[in-house]
Design an enzyme around this catalytic site. Structure first.
Site, mmCIF file in Angstrom:
data_model
loop_
_atom_site.group_PDB
_atom_site.id
_atom_site.type_symbol
_atom_site.label_atom_id
_atom_site.label_comp_id
_atom_site.label_asym_id
_atom_site.label_seq_id
_atom_site.Cartn_x
_atom_site.Cartn_y
_atom_site.Cartn_z
ATOM 1 C CG ASN A 12 -17.765 57.146 -34.224
ATOM 2 O OD1 ASN A 12 -18.076 57.772 -35.118
ATOM 3 N ND2 ASN A 12 -16.410 56.657 -34.092
ATOM 4 C CE LYS A 14 -15.591 53.415 -35.233
ATOM 5 N NZ LYS A 14 -14.344 52.482 -35.086
ATOM 6 C CG HIS A 104 -12.210 57.926 -32.852
ATOM 7 N ND1 HIS A 104 -11.477 56.883 -33.726
ATOM 8 C CD2 HIS A 104 -13.217 57.182 -32.170
ATOM 9 C CE1 HIS A 104 -11.983 55.820 -33.480
ATOM 10 N NE2 HIS A 104 -13.111 55.859 -32.675
ATOM 11 C CD GLU A 106 -11.565 54.358 -36.576
ATOM 12 O OE1 GLU A 106 -12.111 53.223 -36.359
ATOM 13 O OE2 GLU A 106 -12.506 55.392 -36.961
ATOM 14 C CD GLU A 174 -13.465 54.896 -28.631
ATOM 15 O OE1 GLU A 174 -14.413 54.469 -29.017
ATOM 16 O OE2 GLU A 174 -12.982 55.584 -29.655
ATOM 17 N N GLY A 180 -12.892 47.640 -32.258
ATOM 18 C CA GLY A 180 -13.087 46.429 -33.479
ATOM 19 C C GLY A 180 -12.425 45.028 -33.431
ATOM 20 C CB SER A 220 -15.009 45.227 -28.640
ATOM 21 O OG SER A 220 -13.910 44.860 -29.455
ATOM 22 N N GLY A 241 -19.196 51.770 -31.553
ATOM 23 C CA GLY A 241 -18.934 52.030 -33.050
ATOM 24 C C GLY A 241 -19.754 51.222 -33.684
ATOM 25 N N GLY A 242 -19.179 49.716 -34.171
ATOM 26 C CA GLY A 242 -19.896 49.018 -35.042
ATOM 27 C C GLY A 242 -21.465 48.571 -34.548
#
Length: 262
Positions: A12, A14, A104, A106, A174, A180, A220, A241-242
């Site tokens: 993802n 984002k 999600h 967010e 999640e 994060g 994470s 994610g990241g």
């Protein structure tokens, strides 16, 4: 990990990368995995770029026959009409998307999406032939008040209510407190929740769906901890994610079977 369920590693992105950067990332990721002799039959890889990147990534994936799935980060509950700024599942399907993220954390936090809205988006995805990646999870406050599984279980029960039993879905657990933060849930914590989510699928959609549906962990996720999650019987992959924006890191996550021997 379920023997009949092919692991899925989903990235993802984002709100990161313009369409030129997106093309470069996909090319580098493909090269990295090819160089590592990755067997794409063993692990499915799907990327979820921003809307503005989808056409460029789709064109590249098709032209170069890159074995990545393409997904969108959100969709509208509506098919078409006066809904400025929204994107229909029909449009996404025509762009070659095979899946879409719904619910999600967010979206829930910043756009006040309720379980009922996520349920409507799930039905819209299925209607247009997209596989919804249904995100559920609890905040740190939820965790302290209700425990780890109560909130995600209740979320999924609402979302699946009335969904056809033959609908293809993916569920992603999640924990909001882990996203994060650098502090992932333990494999044992994640397995406990994922097992209960599979039980919800069994009750809502039946045994066949429960056995076939992939349940992912997200929050994470790193190359250093992915293998420990994948050893758990009810965790079939990860929503990253990241880490999905870093070629070497995401490649290492995708290759969890190679470098750890799971």
């Amino acid at each position: 990990m379920g023997m009949t369920r092919t692991p899925l590693i989903a990235g993802n992105w984002k709100m990161n990368l313009d369409h030129l950067q997106a093309v470069a990332l996909v090319q580098k990721l493909h090269w990295s995995l090819k160089d590592a002799s990755h067997e794409f039959d063993d692990v499915d890889v799907t990327v979820f770029p921003p809307f503005t990147d989808l056409r460029s990534v789709q064109t590249l994936v098709d032209a170069d026959k890159i074995p990545f799935g393409l997904g969108a980060q959100d969709l509208s509950i509506h098919d078409s009409g006066a809904y400025t700024g929204e994107v229909s599942g029909e449009f996404l399907a025509k762009l070659g998307c095979g899946s879409v993220i719904v619910g999600h954390s967010e979206r829930r936090e910043y756009h006040a999406e309720t379980d009922e809205v996520v349920a409507a988006k799930t039905r819209a995805a299925v209607k247009h032939g997209l596989v919804p990646v249904i995100c559920v999870g609890e905040t740190s406050e939820d965790l302290e008040k209700h425990g780890a599984s109560a909130v995600p279980v209740a979320q999924l029960e609402t979302i699946l209510d009335g969904l056809a039993s033959d609908s293809e879905i993916v569920v992603a657990y999640e924990p909001v407190w882990a996203i994060g933060s650098g502090q992932a849930a333990t494999p044992e914590q994640a397995q406990e929740v994922c097992q209960k989510l599979r039980d919800v699928i069994r009750v809502s959609l039946g045994d066949e769906a429960a056995d076939a549906t992939r349940v992912l962990y997200g929050g994470s996720v790193k190359s250093g901890n992915i293998a420990s999650f994948m050893r758990e019987p009810d965790i079939d992959g990860a929503l990253v994610g990241g880490g999905s924006l870093k070629v070497d890191e995401f490649s290492a996550i995708v290759r969890f079977q190679k470098h750890v021997g799971v």
